[in-house]
Design an enzyme around this catalytic site. Structure first.
Site, PDB file in Angstrom:
ATOM      1  N   SER A 136      -3.083  -7.841   2.889  1.00  0.00           N
ATOM      2  CA  SER A 136      -3.319  -6.873   1.818  1.00  0.00           C
ATOM      3  C   SER A 136      -4.621  -7.195   1.105  1.00  0.00           C
ATOM      4  O   SER A 136      -5.213  -8.247   1.320  1.00  0.00           O
ATOM      5  CB  SER A 136      -2.167  -6.917   0.815  1.00  0.00           C
ATOM      6  OG  SER A 136      -2.353  -8.027  -0.044  1.00  0.00           O
ATOM      7  N   LYS A 137      -5.033  -6.265   0.244  1.00  0.00           N
ATOM      8  CA  LYS A 137      -6.314  -6.504  -0.430  1.00  0.00           C
ATOM      9  C   LYS A 137      -6.244  -7.702  -1.369  1.00  0.00           C
ATOM     10  O   LYS A 137      -7.244  -8.332  -1.654  1.00  0.00           O
ATOM     11  CB  LYS A 137      -6.809  -5.260  -1.143  1.00  0.00           C
ATOM     12  CG  LYS A 137      -5.883  -4.690  -2.172  1.00  0.00           C
ATOM     13  CD  LYS A 137      -6.513  -3.422  -2.727  1.00  0.00           C
ATOM     14  CE  LYS A 137      -5.674  -2.850  -3.847  1.00  0.00           C
ATOM     15  NZ  LYS A 137      -6.249  -1.622  -4.382  1.00  0.00           N
ATOM     16  N   ARG A 138      -5.042  -8.011  -1.821  1.00  0.00           N
ATOM     17  CA  ARG A 138      -4.904  -9.174  -2.716  1.00  0.00           C
ATOM     18  C   ARG A 138      -4.993 -10.499  -1.956  1.00  0.00           C
ATOM     19  O   ARG A 138      -5.214 -11.541  -2.531  1.00  0.00           O
ATOM     20  CB  ARG A 138      -3.569  -9.131  -3.454  1.00  0.00           C
ATOM     21  CG  ARG A 138      -3.351  -7.864  -4.228  1.00  0.00           C
ATOM     22  CD  ARG A 138      -3.803  -7.978  -5.682  1.00  0.00           C
ATOM     23  NE  ARG A 138      -3.884  -6.650  -6.263  1.00  0.00           N
ATOM     24  CZ  ARG A 138      -5.008  -6.042  -6.611  1.00  0.00           C
ATOM     25  NH1 ARG A 138      -6.163  -6.639  -6.487  1.00  0.00           N
ATOM     26  NH2 ARG A 138      -4.990  -4.836  -7.128  1.00  0.00           N
TER      27      ARG A 138
END
Ligand code: GLU
Length: 509
Positions: free
Chosen positions: A259-261
């Site tokens: 994910s982008k996190r």
């Protein structure tokens, strides 16, 4: 064979995730392999999620990688416009056609009514089982519908999923995929704001833009059932594109989708370019800013879900076009291994022409306040490229070409510096100062002669020169480094260093 037409269809909702770049790449590769067109289509019908600057970011990222669209907003092409927000009439026209043929219907249920339904029934689905209990043009009389429409009552248009049909398609990656139409909900096609949903716009555009192959992420697999229904309902089934749904890109630990996190969590970029969002949390660094070369990143991404079937790992973009085949896209998810990405980058830096790296390294050095001339910078790059994994490493590992060493490896001094020999080292420095041509060869010859003459060993002298000039034992070839630094600078450094080594040694005794 008809001309292949593939599209990359991102929604401009923020920075483009690296997985999106992989999708773009595979579309590009298949298109180019067959002399087809690679099209950029901006899917911006969700006004609530629209983020200004996202389209520009997507284009900049594609261009940075060399994946330049043949058609798209700002790229020309005769199937435009390529922004969905500019194609509203088309969607309206085809939803009306669906209403007329009885394949879609008006639904007047208010958001509150739908929310109340969901409250009662958490798994509520607007589908064949419930549609006859809802407020729509199937349950209201013709007059009531007319009145509602003429009074401007808010409505959406829904697809009427058929009963007892098998909705199937052949996915290039997954093989036969089949859905039971009774399990499919009546997807909204046109929203209350007059905008189409993703499903409607996507299918209409793929049809009108004559898309032959849809390569996209696995998360769209289940939507494809509705897309197939739409092709059928619009009478376009024979023009339906071929589908290929790409495997997930997994977190490095294999626990779920990247994910982008995860970028922040694992300390590496998951976006192509830096993105400045409204908040710190929504701002990310990129492969470019991290010091990756675009070709290396592309090579890495190509192999994240596809394999060439050979041992070859290094592929230029042209070689990828040549080698690519959709049949070799993997079915299962692939872990995002940043070390592998760095390995690719290192290989690309090593084999790059110093000249090609010039404009990439210059800004990194400039960011530290130095503006060397081309010759110096080329020499520097030539000496350091074997030692850099990312472009930033040119500075990290080679800053001492631009300023005095900040520190000296004291362990080496303790171990190897003999204060009794300081006089000898100063003498060597004097001799080197007399060289007319301060070239690596001359410096080497002079140093060797000195070593032999004084009955010293190479291992007693060279490390001290290296440490004196660079502060570290990890620098590049010593004589080349001295040549590039130049006589004056090297001499100054060596003399200061020898005095300093003495001091360190004395203090510690
Ligand atoms: N707009 C969708 C996205 O953001 C496109 C999916 C597709 O390729 O159909 O990924």
């Amino acid at each position: 064979m008809e001309k292949l037409r593939l599209r990359f269809a991102p929604s401009p909702t923020g920075a483009l995730h690296i997985g999106g770049v992989r999708t773009a790449l595979y579309n590009y590769l298949l298109a180019k392999k067959h002399g087809g067109a690679f099209i950029l289509r901006i899917e911006d019908t969700d006004q609530a999620r629209f983020v200004p600057g996202a389209e520009a970011y997507i284009k900049e990222a594609l261009e940075w990688f060399g994946l330049v669209p043949d058609e798209g907003p700002g790229y020309g092409g005769d199937h435009g416009p390529y922004r969905q927000s500019e194609r509203k009439e088309q969607y309206r026209k085809y939803t009306t056609q669906l209403i007329e043929s009885g394949r879609a219907y008006y639904a007047f249920d208010t958001p509150e009514e739908l929310a109340a339904q969901r409250e009662k029934e958490p798994n509520f689905k607007y589908d064949g089982r419930v549609r006859m209990q809802m407020k729509n043009s199937l349950t209201l009389s013709g007059e009531e519908v007319e009145r509602a429409l003429s009074e401007g009552v808010s409505y959406v248009i829904r697809l009427k999923a058929p009963e007892n049909e098998t909705v199937n398609f052949q996915d290039i990656v997954r093989g036969q995929v089949a859905f039971d139409s009774n399990e499919l909900d009546d997807k909204v096609l046109l929203k209350a704001d007059g905008m189409p949903t993703y499903h409607m716009a996507n299918v209409v555009d793929d049809y009108l833009m004559e898309i032959t192959h849809v390569i996209r992420g696995e998360e769209w697999l289940s939507s494809t059932a509705h897309h197939v229904l739409l092709y059928r309902s619009l009478g376009w089934e024979s023009q339906m594109p071929a589908f290929a749904h790409l495997p997930l890109i997994l977190r490095p630990d294999g626990k779920g989708k990247l994910s982008k996190r995860d970028g922040a969590r694992f300390g590496f970029p998951v976006f192509p370019l830096a993105w400045k969002g409204k908040t710190e949390e929504d701002s990310f660094t990129g492969f470019r800013e991290y010091g990756f070369l675009p070709d290396a990143a592309i090579n890495f991404l190509a192999l994240l879900g596809w394999n060439p079937g050979t041992e070859q790992e290094l592929f230029s973009l042209d070689e990828l076009v040549e080698a690519f085949s959709v049949e070799r896209i993997n079915k299962s998810g692939t872990r995002f291994d940043i070390d592998k990405a760095k390995w690719f980058n290192q290989q690309y830096i090593i084999k790059a022409d110093a000249g090609d790296l010039l404009e990439k390294v210059r800004p990194i050095i400039a960011a530290h306040g130095y503006e060397p001339g081309d010759d110096f910078l080329l020499g520097f790059i030539g000496l350091m490229q074997e030692r850099a994994i990312t472009l930033d490493d040119f500075w990290e590992n080679g800053y001492f070409f631009f300023e005095k060493p900040r520190e000296y490896d004291t362990k080496v001094i303790q171990k190897r510096w003999d204060p009794e020999r300081k006089g000898l080292f100063d003498e060597l420095a004097d001799q080197l100062d007399t060289l007319e041509n301060y070239t690596a060869d001359q410096i080497k010859a002079q140093t060797e002669a000195f070593i032999n003459d004084k009955g010293l060993k190479f291992g007693e002298v060279l490390p001290m020169l290296r440490l004196g000039a660079a502060g570290t034992m990890k620098g590049p070839a010593i004589f080349e480094m001295m040549e590039l630094l130049g006589k004056e600078e090297t001499s100054r450094r060596l003399r200061q260093a020898f005095a300093f080594f003495d001091q360190i040694k004395l203090e510690s005794n």
